[in-house]
Every structure is written in C-alpha cells, then in structure tokens.
Design a protein around this motif. Structure first.
Motif, PDB file in Angstrom:
ATOM      1  N   GLU A   1      31.965  65.797  33.342  1.00 49.30           N
ATOM      2  CA  GLU A   1      30.541  66.105  33.152  1.00 49.30           C
ATOM      3  C   GLU A   1      30.283  67.598  33.373  1.00 49.30           C
ATOM      4  O   GLU A   1      29.564  68.258  32.602  1.00 49.30           O
ATOM      5  CB  GLU A   1      29.702  65.291  34.131  1.00 49.30           C
ATOM      6  N   ASN A   2      30.895  68.138  34.411  1.00 51.38           N
ATOM      7  CA  ASN A   2      30.708  69.555  34.733  1.00 51.38           C
ATOM      8  C   ASN A   2      31.412  70.464  33.733  1.00 51.38           C
ATOM      9  O   ASN A   2      30.913  71.547  33.403  1.00 51.38           O
ATOM     10  CB  ASN A   2      31.199  69.833  36.148  1.00 51.38           C
ATOM     11  N   GLU A   3      32.557  70.024  33.248  1.00 45.79           N
ATOM     12  CA  GLU A   3      33.248  70.800  32.209  1.00 45.79           C
ATOM     13  C   GLU A   3      32.363  70.984  30.977  1.00 45.79           C
ATOM     14  O   GLU A   3      32.281  72.071  30.411  1.00 45.79           O
ATOM     15  CB  GLU A   3      34.547  70.100  31.790  1.00 45.79           C
TER      16      GLU A   3
ATOM     17  N   PRO B   1      20.588  69.917  44.988  1.00 41.45           N
ATOM     18  CA  PRO B   1      21.763  69.165  45.451  1.00 41.45           C
ATOM     19  C   PRO B   1      22.806  68.903  44.370  1.00 41.45           C
ATOM     20  O   PRO B   1      24.000  68.771  44.680  1.00 41.45           O
ATOM     21  CB  PRO B   1      21.165  67.839  45.950  1.00 41.45           C
ATOM     22  N   ILE B   2      22.391  68.795  43.087  1.00 43.90           N
ATOM     23  CA  ILE B   2      23.367  68.474  42.045  1.00 43.90           C
ATOM     24  C   ILE B   2      24.086  69.704  41.502  1.00 43.90           C
ATOM     25  O   ILE B   2      24.997  69.573  40.688  1.00 43.90           O
ATOM     26  CB  ILE B   2      22.728  67.705  40.871  1.00 43.90           C
ATOM     27  N   ASP B   3      23.713  70.898  41.935  1.00 44.63           N
ATOM     28  CA  ASP B   3      24.446  72.095  41.513  1.00 44.63           C
ATOM     29  C   ASP B   3      25.873  72.020  42.035  1.00 44.63           C
ATOM     30  O   ASP B   3      26.136  71.446  43.105  1.00 44.63           O
ATOM     31  CB  ASP B   3      23.754  73.354  42.044  1.00 44.63           C
ATOM     32  N   PHE B   4      26.815  72.578  41.302  1.00 50.12           N
ATOM     33  CA  PHE B   4      28.224  72.494  41.706  1.00 50.12           C
ATOM     34  C   PHE B   4      28.871  73.873  41.717  1.00 50.12           C
ATOM     35  O   PHE B   4      28.413  74.811  41.056  1.00 50.12           O
ATOM     36  CB  PHE B   4      29.012  71.532  40.804  1.00 50.12           C
ATOM     37  N   ALA B   5      29.958  73.978  42.484  1.00 49.99           N
ATOM     38  CA  ALA B   5      30.589  75.269  42.741  1.00 49.99           C
ATOM     39  C   ALA B   5      31.444  75.732  41.565  1.00 49.99           C
ATOM     40  O   ALA B   5      32.272  74.970  41.050  1.00 49.99           O
ATOM     41  CB  ALA B   5      31.445  75.202  43.992  1.00 49.99           C
TER      42      ALA B   5
ATOM     43  N   ASN C   1      21.751  68.053  28.641  1.00 50.82           N
ATOM     44  CA  ASN C   1      22.464  66.781  28.463  1.00 50.82           C
ATOM     45  C   ASN C   1      23.292  66.398  29.684  1.00 50.82           C
ATOM     46  O   ASN C   1      24.193  65.557  29.587  1.00 50.82           O
ATOM     47  CB  ASN C   1      23.371  66.854  27.235  1.00 50.82           C
ATOM     48  N   TYR C   2      23.005  66.987  30.839  1.00 55.34           N
ATOM     49  CA  TYR C   2      23.796  66.696  32.033  1.00 55.34           C
ATOM     50  C   TYR C   2      23.652  65.215  32.413  1.00 55.34           C
ATOM     51  O   TYR C   2      22.543  64.692  32.554  1.00 55.34           O
ATOM     52  CB  TYR C   2      23.361  67.579  33.197  1.00 55.34           C
ATOM     53  N   GLY C   3      24.783  64.534  32.532  1.00 54.64           N
ATOM     54  CA  GLY C   3      24.805  63.112  32.862  1.00 54.64           C
ATOM     55  C   GLY C   3      25.097  62.213  31.680  1.00 54.64           C
ATOM     56  O   GLY C   3      25.325  61.012  31.853  1.00 54.64           O
ATOM     57  N   LYS C   4      25.123  62.764  30.463  1.00 54.00           N
ATOM     58  CA  LYS C   4      25.307  61.926  29.266  1.00 54.00           C
ATOM     59  C   LYS C   4      26.702  61.305  29.219  1.00 54.00           C
ATOM     60  O   LYS C   4      26.846  60.116  28.888  1.00 54.00           O
ATOM     61  CB  LYS C   4      25.057  62.739  27.993  1.00 54.00           C
ATOM     62  N   LEU C   5      27.732  62.072  29.541  1.00 49.45           N
ATOM     63  CA  LEU C   5      29.098  61.539  29.475  1.00 49.45           C
ATOM     64  C   LEU C   5      29.267  60.362  30.420  1.00 49.45           C
ATOM     65  O   LEU C   5      29.824  59.324  30.039  1.00 49.45           O
ATOM     66  CB  LEU C   5      30.112  62.632  29.804  1.00 49.45           C
TER      67      LEU C   5
ATOM     68  N   ASP D   1      21.584  59.127  35.216  1.00 53.39           N
ATOM     69  CA  ASP D   1      20.379  59.948  35.141  1.00 53.39           C
ATOM     70  C   ASP D   1      20.315  60.896  36.329  1.00 53.39           C
ATOM     71  O   ASP D   1      21.068  60.770  37.303  1.00 53.39           O
ATOM     72  CB  ASP D   1      19.116  59.095  35.027  1.00 53.39           C
ATOM     73  N   ILE D   2      19.392  61.859  36.276  1.00 52.72           N
ATOM     74  CA  ILE D   2      19.312  62.899  37.284  1.00 52.72           C
ATOM     75  C   ILE D   2      19.063  62.331  38.673  1.00 52.72           C
ATOM     76  O   ILE D   2      19.647  62.788  39.661  1.00 52.72           O
ATOM     77  CB  ILE D   2      18.209  63.925  36.922  1.00 52.72           C
ATOM     78  N   ASP D   3      18.220  61.298  38.799  1.00 53.97           N
ATOM     79  CA  ASP D   3      17.924  60.719  40.116  1.00 53.97           C
ATOM     80  C   ASP D   3      19.187  60.151  40.758  1.00 53.97           C
ATOM     81  O   ASP D   3      19.416  60.303  41.963  1.00 53.97           O
ATOM     82  CB  ASP D   3      16.865  59.620  39.990  1.00 53.97           C
ATOM     83  N   GLN D   4      20.017  59.478  39.949  1.00 58.12           N
ATOM     84  CA  GLN D   4      21.284  58.965  40.471  1.00 58.12           C
ATOM     85  C   GLN D   4      22.176  60.105  40.930  1.00 58.12           C
ATOM     86  O   GLN D   4      22.831  60.037  41.970  1.00 58.12           O
ATOM     87  CB  GLN D   4      22.011  58.154  39.396  1.00 58.12           C
TER      88      GLN D   4
END
Length: 468
Positions: A239-241, A181-185, A150-154, A158-161
C-alpha cells in the motif's frame, strides 16, 4: 489467453504486457537477518513458477527481487552476534542463494541491496518533500498518507480502519513526531551507535517501504507489469509503495498485483519468525530431498494457504516419485526402442499440453496443471510397458513431461551412469536370477536398495532408477 487475479481490482484480468513479449516483474525479497523459512520459500517458489510459465509461453522476463539489508531486525542481529550490519547481510545473502539453489529456483535478473541505493533513496524522498507528500520531523521524514487519494485501495481498507490500526502499533515518541497516525516513515533518524548515512535531514537510514519503490522503478521503470509478494505485504508495505511511487513519478506504478497465500502450521496458524513457529529451508534440506520441498511448495495454487506437515511433505514425495519413476522407466526403454511410430501418441501429447496451458492460463492454476502432468505419467507408464516402443514417440513423451514438470521446478537426469561397483552388483544379481539362486539375488537387491538403487524386474529386462 492468460488471466491473472489482480489484488488491486480483485478480479481476474487478461494479461497484457506493456512491451510485446517482455514481462518486467518485481517480487519483494527477504530481510536478511536470518535464514529463510518455509513461508518465505513458498513466496520465492510461487513466483519462480510464475516466471517459468511466462518464459514457457514465450515471454522474456526481467525479474527483480531485492534484499532488505538494513532495518531494526538487522541492527539487533548485528548486536547479538557482535558483528556489523553488512556482515550480517553478507552471511544471510550467501545462505539465501544456497537455499534457493537447493530448491532449483532461478536466480533473479537483479538482486539489488537497499544499502547500494542510498543516494537514489535520498533523492526520491527529496522529490516527495518538494511535492508536499512528505515532511521532516526531528530527523525523521514521514509520508502524508492521507494526501494520496487512493490510499487503502490495494488492501481494501478505509481511512478509519487504517487510523485505528496505526494508533495501536506506534509508540508515543513516534506518535508525537507524526502529523497523522497513518503517516509512515521514509527516512529514520539514527540512534546513537546505529549504522547510518548522511542526508539533508541528518544521519539516518531508509524506512522499509521506500527501498522497494526506488529499486523497482530504477530497474523496471516507473510503470511495470507485475509486482508480487506474500499476502502479509498487502498492508502496509505494498500500500505504501503505491502511494509513494505514484506520488513521486506521477504515473501508474504497477499493472498487476499478485499475492501468495500463507504457509500454515498446526491449528491453521500462520508460519512466521515473529511467532517462533517457523522451519527454515536451511535446516529442512538437511533431512528432506530439496526436490520434494520444492514440489510441496509449488503444487498448490499460489493464492491458497498451504499447510506444512510431515504428512503433506510425504504426499508430495509420493507424487514426485510417481512422475520421476514414469520418466526414468520410459527413459530406460530408449536403449531398445525399435518399434514403429504411433501417430496417435503425438496427438495425445498435444491434447495434454493444451490442457496444461488452459489450466495455467487460469491464474497459474498448478493443481489443475498437475492433473494433466499425471495424464502424461499414465501415458508414459502405458507406453513403456509395451513389448516394443518407438524412440521418437518415447522422446516426445519424455520431453513433454520434462517441459511441464520443469515449470514446477522438477528436474530429471536422463541417463544416470551406475558406478563400476553397482554395475557389477546388478550383473551378479541378473546372473543369480538366471541360475535360480534367489537367495543371492534377493541379498544383492537389498544391498543395492541400501545404496539408493531401485531395481524393477520387467519382461523387457532389469530396469533401475536412483532413489533421490
């Protein structure tokens, strides 16, 4: 029935707390490398107002708000001031408390600091690695964002954006470390001389997003009622939380997501430290009544943008003065209250209070709520101008004004005592008026005004209030 606009579903939903009569609520706090600005203050005041209303309608509220006390900005500020990162944090946490006290913001139930939760953060990251949601890369640990379905729902992206946005904001070195690229630390490798902690991946420090997942679930449980913050936190922070929390716990993270609108300045530009167009609360309270600042911040619906300007501050000051003047004038009449009770007063108050609750139950609509408060102000003004008033009626009106305005953080002093010097001047002026010595009377009135004492001559005698 209380309804809240849930950012996650983009709908107003009936609020149902997980536990009866209990609300567990988390609001993202400041990164303590500078004084809070009015934009930060807007979020702080908005969620304090939400908290106060929830308490008014009978909920016990456990309110948790964190301090981010280690990140790149903290490290840069410490280097600039030639002090340690903890010393920077201590300085601005102290200032934060001073500023929110000025704004009459209730202290949080808990204000956890990221650096006090390093073992919990490390354990959280370990679980994500074990579950395949995270990976280590040369001392850094990253979260596999694409793995979370569900990443991006909040943030409604979308993933491309997200890939395009991420590619524009990361350097070549970090890009090379990531699998996507969308992975986060989650954990950041320490550079030479930086503050750090030992971890299974080497010396480093937490990423920004992980701390809120750890501290919110630590104090409120894996699933809690409300999570709040500014609109700018929807992506990537919140979103990451969601992604890391639900991956770690296997449970729904938050039931209701709430986001407040920006404070804007000239040309509808968002106020922010990065743009350099901010006004700090710390500075503004030196020149403007903190009650006016609070009223300005709390009197617009929390989801709407709020334009900061001197004109809008003055408008807030004028409206606040109308409320306080009505309250003080009716309070003054308590000394000669000997009239008969009017049963219709209680009916009018009850009707207005219900209208206020109807407004606030509609996603905390303070603007409509304020309309009903001014109905009480009109009632107070009309009643205090009568030849005789009833103490019970007057106290009921005063209580209603205090209760409803108090949700917006407005405070009143019921009986302010004049100093002996001022009382003497008031008495002298009354005598001068009785003697038809109007020159002396006007002179004394002007002197009292300079001292912050406002006099009102009425058929019932001289009334006064302090111009705060």
């Amino acid at each position: 029935m209380l309804k809240i606009f849930n950012t996650y579903t983009r709908e107003k939903e009936e609020f149902k707390s997980i536990q009866p009569n209990q609300v567990n609520m988390y609001v993202c706090g400041p990164t303590v490398y500078n004084y809070i600005h009015i934009g930060n203050g807007r979020s702080i005041v908005a969620f304090d107002t939400v908290r106060r209303y929830l308490e008014y309608i009978g909920y016990n509220v456990k309110f948790v708000s964190n301090f981010t006390d280690v990140d790149d900005k903290m490290i840069k500020e410490a280097a600039r001031e030639n002090i340690t990162v903890p010393e920077v944090a201590d300085k601005f946490i102290k200032a934060f408390y001073e500023d929110i006290d000025e704004l009459n913001v209730q202290r949080a139930t808990v204000n956890p600091r990221a650096t006090d939760n390093i073992p919990e953060i490390i354990n959280f990251v370990k679980v994500l690695i074990d579950k395949g949601y995270a990976y280590e890369s040369d001392g850094d640990v990253f979260y596999r964002a694409r793995k979370f379905k569900n990443y991006g729902k909040l943030s409604d992206m979308d993933i491309d954006q997200l890939v395009q946005g991420a590619s524009e904001h990361i350097g070549e070195a970090e890009f090379d470390k990531k699998q996507d690229p969308i992975d986060f630390a989650l954990w950041k490798k320490a550079k030479p001389g930086e503050i750090n902690w030992d971890s299974p991946w080497g010396k480093g420090r937490p990423g920004w997003h992980i701390e809120c997942s750890v501290m919110s679930t630590k104090y409120l449980g894996n699933n809690f009622d409300i999570h709040g913050g500014g609109q700018d936190l929807e992506f990537p922070h919140h979103e990451n939380e969601i992604a890391q929390s639900e991956a770690e716990t296997g449970e729904k993270f938050v039931n209701y997501w709430m986001h407040n609108g920006f404070v804007t300045v000239e040309n509808n530009e968002k106020m922010s430290k990065s743009l350099g167009n901010f006004v700090t609360v710390h500075d503004l309270v030196k020149t403007t009544d903190p009650q006016v600042i609070r009223f300005f911040l709390s009197s617009t619906h929390y989801r709407r943008p709020l334009e900061y300007s001197k004109a809008n501050l003055q408008k807030a000051a004028d409206n606040l003065d109308k409320i306080k003047t009505a309250y003080n004038n009716l309070s003054f009449r308590l000394d000669d209250a000997n009239g008969q009770k009017d049963a219709t007063i209680d009916e009018q108050i009850a009707k207005i209070v219900e209208e206020f609750k109807t407004a606030m139950n509609d996603d905390f609509n303070v603007q409509n709520g304020l309309t009903t408060i001014f109905e009480l102000v009109s009632l107070a003004n009309n009643y205090s101008s009568q030849d005789s008033v009833n103490k019970e009626n007057a106290e009921a009106i005063l209580t209603a004004i205090s209760d409803l305005s108090g949700i917006l953080g407005v405070t009143f002093d019921d009986k302010k005592e004049l100093s002996d010097e001022i009382q003497s001047m008031v008495d002298q002026r009354d005598q001068a008026r009785a003697d038809k010595d109007f020159a002396t009377s006007d002179e004394l009135r002007d002197k009292l005004k300079e001292m912050g004492v406002i006099l009102e001559d009425t058929p019932q005698g001289t009334r006064w209030h302090l111009n705060d």
